[in-house]
Every structure is written in structure tokens, then in C-alpha cells.
Design an enzyme around this catalytic site. Structure first.
Site, mmCIF file in Angstrom:
data_model
loop_
_atom_site.group_PDB
_atom_site.id
_atom_site.type_symbol
_atom_site.label_atom_id
_atom_site.label_comp_id
_atom_site.label_asym_id
_atom_site.label_seq_id
_atom_site.Cartn_x
_atom_site.Cartn_y
_atom_site.Cartn_z
ATOM 1 N N HIS A 147 -33.195 49.729 78.507
ATOM 2 C CA HIS A 147 -34.769 49.430 78.670
ATOM 3 C C HIS A 147 -35.380 49.854 79.903
ATOM 4 O O HIS A 147 -34.441 50.627 80.907
ATOM 5 C CB HIS A 147 -34.797 47.657 78.514
ATOM 6 C CG HIS A 147 -33.921 47.040 79.730
ATOM 7 N ND1 HIS A 147 -34.273 47.092 81.254
ATOM 8 C CD2 HIS A 147 -33.110 46.005 79.743
ATOM 9 C CE1 HIS A 147 -33.265 46.578 81.731
ATOM 10 N NE2 HIS A 147 -32.585 45.838 80.979
ATOM 11 N N CYS A 155 -27.309 45.376 80.698
ATOM 12 C CA CYS A 155 -27.820 46.336 80.153
ATOM 13 C C CYS A 155 -27.909 47.596 80.721
ATOM 14 O O CYS A 155 -27.488 47.815 81.820
ATOM 15 C CB CYS A 155 -29.459 46.082 79.835
ATOM 16 S SG CYS A 155 -29.641 44.405 78.695
#
Length: 335
Positions: A147, A155
Site C-alpha cells: 500500500h 505490510c
């Protein structure tokens, strides 16, 4: 008059509500439907690629880089672009349980339904962790993403600008007929030097399995076929009776032999690694406080502070996650 006024008020309220919904949808669509930048389309053309051609993604934790590869007219994959990652969390090694802050390592496949146009970090796509092997091993966790922004809790975070470009390239490849694209997430570039540095790491056997898939792609420039048995990854094998049903059971007999060129590359790297390790000619492995950051962003963080870096990496100035740990990233590109 009062009834008329009430009706007018209701119509106005309904119009406002509809306007808000349309505005929200358009804002989402505006992010998710941005075209591939003209400069990148021109780069594709120069490399004999089309926007709709299949893609493959490689991620390297230690180097904090994400690569986009695209199939060219020869039928093989060629490197399109490399993006610096602003943040990843945890340490080198696979993700095993929810809350461990580990960014996943392994092979994943991303379909159109895994693209997220409404991400709180601008745009994102889900890696699909845990995959079939990880689930069989009892690993837990969910919503592990690539992201935007510069914040990570398991992430891989790029900039909003970077993820918008990657999202557009992925979207067009999936629209062009690619059912899903493969993501290969590695702890580091799997060179003999890096393998030798990490020879004593508890994850070395796992990384050696990942390296088989890495070597296939390095040698052939085609996507390796991923299978699972004996609780590990197996690549480019055809089995009696089809794909193994029990991921943890012994591998069935194989119907094909490994590619001789790939096998030669793997053996050459193994001998080089063993020679480096035996000679003591490699530096010790890195120890991470909590993930890493690409040197280009780390320099900005050191020089200008986290608020300036947040503005540089996120359209909404999302705060940098654990900036002190990011500054402690021991990796140096000069090594």
C-alpha cells in the site's frame, strides 16, 4: 405551502445525499482508475511491452525495493521498473502469527478482487497471506498488503505516488486477461553473498526453498509454477496423480526433472556460498529493530524529520511508523 416546503426540503436533502454518494464514488474511482503515466507507457513501448501484458512482482526486504516485471514480445518477463519501499516492519523471516509485525515472505498470487481502491493508505492490494502452505503450517494473520504512505505493521509500504503507478499497471494487466499476478517476497536478493551472511539463521532452510523459485526466474525469466508438499515450496514439478492434496505429506513421485540450466545455477551459487562462508569473507547478517526503509527515504528522514517525509510520501501526510526503528535500519547499499 408547508407541504410544498417539506417536499422541497426532502428533495434537497435527497439531492445532497446523492451528491455526496456520487462524489465519494468519483473520488474512489479517480484514484483507482488513474491511467498509467505516459512516461511509463513509453518505457513499456521501448521494451517491447504492452500495457495489457502480464506482470510479475518481486519484493526484497533488506534492499527495501519492489520490482515490476512485464512480459515482452519474446514471451519472457523483463524488468519494467524498481520502486523504493518507504517502510516494512518486523525482521527478516516469514510471518507466522497475527500481531508479530512480520511482513510476509513467500509466493503469492493476486487476482482482481484483491485490489483495494478504498484503502486507508491510498490504494493497495492484498498479498493473499496466508497462502495454502502457510495456512497448513498454522500461520495466522490477515489483510497483509502492499500500500501507499510510509507506515507498516506487517505490510509493504511505498509512497502514494508509487502505489498508484503499481496499481494502474496491475489493473491493466488483469483487465488484459491475466487471471492473477505472482508476487515473490524475499528477505534479500538471493546472491551467494547474502546466503552466506545468513547461513546460521534459523530461517536458512526456508530461504533455501525460496531460492529455488528465485533461481528459476533469474535463469528463465518466466514465472515458476508453485506447488506445496512436505511442508515446503516445490517449483516447476509435475507429480503423479496431479498436485499434492496434503501440503504436509511427502511429495508424490515427480514426472519431470529439474531444468538443467537452473540446476547448474543453483549448484554454482551453493558452491560460491559455501566457499565464502568457509573463508569467513562475509560480513555478519543484519539485525533489525523493526523493519527497514529504503536509503533514499532514510536520508530524507534524517535530514528533514518525519513530518516532512510524511508529506513527501502520502497525500494525507500519514505519520511514519516507528521512525526510530527505521533510522536503525542497518542495511547500507555500499556493502
Amino acid at each position: 405551502m408547508m407541504v410544498t416546503a417539506l417536499r422541497m426540503g426532502c428533495f434537497a436533502a435527497l439531492a445532497l445525499l446523492l451528491s455526496a454518494c456520487v462524489s465519494s464514488v468519483l473520488e474512489v474511482d479517480g484514484k483507482a482508475t488513474q491511467p498509467i503515466p505516459a512516461a511509463l507507457v513509453a518505457k513499456m513501448s521501448g521494451k517491447s511491452m504492452t500495457p495489457s501484458a502480464p506482470i510479475l512482482v518481486r519484493i526484497f526486504k533488506q534492499e527495501s525495493e519492489l520490482e515490476i516485471w512485464k512480459r515482452d514480445r519474446s514471451g519472457k518477463f523483463a524488468l519494467l521498473n524498481t520502486y523504493p519501499m518507504c517502510r516494512w516492519s518486523g525482521k527478516l523471516g516469514p510471518k507466522k502469527e497475527n500481531g508479530d509485525r512480520q511482513a510476509p515472505e513467500g509466493f503469492y498470487h493476486v487476482s482482481a478482487g484483491m485490489l483495494n481502491p478504498t484503502s486507508q493508505f491510498y490504494l493497495s492490494f492484498n498479498l493473499g497471506y496466508p497462502n495454502k502452505l502457510e495456512a497448513a503450517l498454522g500461520y495466522t494473520g490477515e489483510a497483509l498488503m502492499v500500500h501507499g504512505a510510509c507506515s507498516s505493521s506487517g505490510c509493504y509500504a511505498l509512497t502514494d505516488e508509487g502505489v498508484a503507478e503499481i496499481y494502474a499497471v496491475a489493473r491493466e494487466a488483469l483487465k488484459g486477461g491475466q487471471a492473477s499476478f505472482q508476487v515473490q517476497a524475499f528477505p534479500f536478493r538471493m546472491t551467494p553473498q547474502n546466503m552466506a551472511k545468513n547461513r546460521n539463521d534459523p530461517n536458512f532452510a526456508f530461504w533455501s526453498d525460496l531460492k529455488q523459485g528465485y533461481d528459476i526466474f533469474e535463469v528463465t525469466r518466466r514465472q515458476p509454477k508453485v506447488s506445496y508438499c512436505e511442508g515446503r515450496y516445490v517449483f516447476d514439478r509435475e507429480f503423479e496423480g496431479g498436485e499434492p492434496r496434503n501440503v504436509l505429506a511427502a511429495c508424490p513421485p515427480a514426472l519431470n526433472a529439474p531444468d538443467p540450466q537452473v540446476a547448474a545455477r543453483t549448484e554454482s551459487d551453493r558452491l560460491a556460498m559455501e566457499g565464502l562462508f568457509a573463508a569467513g569473507g562475509v560480513l555478519s547478517a543484519h539485525a533489525y529493530a523493526d523493519g527497514g526503509m529504503h536509503p533514499s527515504f532514510r536520508k530524507l528522514l534524517e535530514r528533514n524529520g518525519q513530518s516532512a517525509l510524511a508529506k513527501r510520501t502520502s497525500l494525507t501526510s500519514v505519520p511514519i511508523s516507528r521512525p526510530d526503528a527505521a533510522l536503525a535500519d542497518p542495511h547500507s547499499p555500499s556493502e
